[in-house]
Design a protein around this motif. Structure first.
Motif, PDB file in Angstrom:
ATOM      1  N   HIS A  64       1.457  -1.159   0.303  1.00  0.00           N
ATOM      2  CA  HIS A  64      -0.339  -0.272   0.015  1.00  0.00           C
ATOM      3  C   HIS A  64       1.078   1.186   0.157  1.00  0.00           C
ATOM      4  O   HIS A  64       2.011   1.386   1.018  1.00  0.00           O
ATOM      5  CB  HIS A  64      -1.008  -0.133   1.093  1.00  0.00           C
ATOM      6  CG  HIS A  64      -1.980  -0.917   1.441  1.00  0.00           C
ATOM      7  ND1 HIS A  64      -2.848  -1.488   0.238  1.00  0.00           N
ATOM      8  CD2 HIS A  64      -2.200  -2.148   2.491  1.00  0.00           C
ATOM      9  CE1 HIS A  64      -3.067  -2.359   0.405  1.00  0.00           C
ATOM     10  NE2 HIS A  64      -3.008  -3.082   1.978  1.00  0.00           N
ATOM     11  N   ALA A  65      -0.042   1.859  -0.765  1.00  0.00           N
ATOM     12  CA  ALA A  65       1.636   3.110  -0.929  1.00  0.00           C
ATOM     13  C   ALA A  65       0.444   4.763  -1.841  1.00  0.00           C
ATOM     14  O   ALA A  65      -0.581   4.260  -2.145  1.00  0.00           O
ATOM     15  CB  ALA A  65       2.858   3.389  -1.769  1.00  0.00           C
ATOM     16  N   GLY A  66       0.068   5.562  -0.267  1.00  0.00           N
ATOM     17  CA  GLY A  66      -0.621   6.666  -0.965  1.00  0.00           C
ATOM     18  C   GLY A  66      -2.105   6.430  -1.519  1.00  0.00           C
ATOM     19  O   GLY A  66      -2.200   7.228  -2.170  1.00  0.00           O
ATOM     20  N   GLY A  67      -2.800   5.599  -0.745  1.00  0.00           N
ATOM     21  CA  GLY A  67      -4.213   5.486  -1.037  1.00  0.00           C
ATOM     22  C   GLY A  67      -3.994   4.395  -2.423  1.00  0.00           C
ATOM     23  O   GLY A  67      -5.142   3.859  -2.618  1.00  0.00           O
ATOM     24  N   GLY A  68      -2.916   3.839  -2.796  1.00  0.00           N
ATOM     25  CA  GLY A  68      -2.836   2.999  -4.281  1.00  0.00           C
ATOM     26  C   GLY A  68      -1.651   2.136  -3.437  1.00  0.00           C
ATOM     27  O   GLY A  68      -1.847   1.569  -2.230  1.00  0.00           O
ATOM     28  N   TYR A  69      -0.862   1.122  -4.620  1.00  0.00           N
ATOM     29  CA  TYR A  69       0.205   0.439  -4.490  1.00  0.00           C
ATOM     30  C   TYR A  69       0.820   0.719  -5.256  1.00  0.00           C
ATOM     31  O   TYR A  69       1.585   1.794  -5.577  1.00  0.00           O
ATOM     32  CB  TYR A  69      -0.648  -1.118  -5.485  1.00  0.00           C
ATOM     33  CG  TYR A  69      -1.959  -1.332  -4.607  1.00  0.00           C
ATOM     34  CD1 TYR A  69      -2.156  -1.907  -3.233  1.00  0.00           C
ATOM     35  CD2 TYR A  69      -3.038  -0.996  -5.399  1.00  0.00           C
ATOM     36  CE1 TYR A  69      -3.123  -1.680  -2.733  1.00  0.00           C
ATOM     37  CE2 TYR A  69      -4.195  -1.422  -4.673  1.00  0.00           C
ATOM     38  CZ  TYR A  69      -4.203  -2.240  -3.729  1.00  0.00           C
ATOM     39  OH  TYR A  69      -5.550  -2.332  -2.671  1.00  0.00           O
TER      40      TYR A  69
END
Length: 244
Positions: A140-145
């Protein structure tokens, strides 16, 4: 697509999609393939003279493009964004009534495993993304991947050319699956994974458009390689999404 300096004309695109026959045309092409007008007429249940007007309307709305091969014309969705829009619309649309056993079987097959343009969707697509997260391939990263450093090595060992797939489009995007209401993997990685699974014959295309089936070898391979549960085709429990 359009380069708009002001508000966009959503009504124009919505009207083009809104006719049931044109919707069936778009869905017939939602696996990223190309089809001639005759096949699209059959999918839409209309005559050749009628399909011509529908195809013109869809091209004017920038939803379809046409490819020429000698005297023949083949149609495809204009972009992955069109497929994503169809997936989002499906999330808020009411289900169509099932009028026959054949329709019911196809509906269940689409929910289980299908192509959303060039990547996997349905329970299989959702299970694959969840497994890649659990396995540390993506995070997961900043609301995404994002792809992890360890994930890069694992993908390369699996036969996915990481540098090649990320040159022309974002490496990772995601769609909210209309059947599962959870994320499935899109973007360049989603397309590359689908290509590799077909190449390994872990997947095969179904008779119905967009439907895919997992082979016995594929079910075992997905479990052993990425930890995809063997019972992925059972309805999964709801899970929180990043940013949700």
């Amino acid at each position: 697509m359009w380069n708009a300096a002001t508000e966009t004309d959503i009504a124009h695109v919505a009207a083009a999609i809104g006719d049931p026959s044109r919707t069936r045309v778009l869905l017939a092409l939602a696996d990223g393939g190309v089809l001639p007008a005759s096949a699209l007429a059959a999918e839409a249940g209309v005559s050749m003279s009628t399909i011509s007007g529908h195809l013109t309307r869809l091209r004017e709305a920038k939803l379809l493009t046409v490819e020429h091969d000698g005297r023949h014309r083949f149609y495809r969705l204009a972009s992955t964004d069109v497929a994503r829009a169809l997936e989002e619309l499906a999330r808020i649309a009411r289900p169509l009534p099932v009028r026959s056993l054949r329709e019911g079987v196809r509906a269940q097959a689409l929910l289980r495993a299908r192509l959303c343009y060039d990547h996997l969707a349905g329970r299989l697509g959702v299970a694959l993304l969840a497994a890649l997260v659990d396995d540390g391939v993506v995070a997961h990263a900043g609301g995404g991947y994002r792809i992890t450093q360890a994930g890069l090595g694992k993908l390369e060992a699996f036969g996915v050319d990481v540098e090649e797939f990320s040159r022309r489009r974002p490496a990772i995007r995601y769609c909210v699956d209309w059947g599962e209401n959870r994320h499935h993997l899109a973007g360049a990685l989603g397309a590359a994974m689908a290509d590799r699974l077909f190449a390994l014959e872990w997947l095969r295309r179904g008779r119905a458009r967009r439907v895919v089936h997992v082979t016995d070898t594929g079910r075992a391979g997905l479990h052993e390689t990425f930890g995809v549960p063997l019972d992925w085709d059972s309805p999964p429990a709801q899970a929180a999404q990043p940013g949700g």
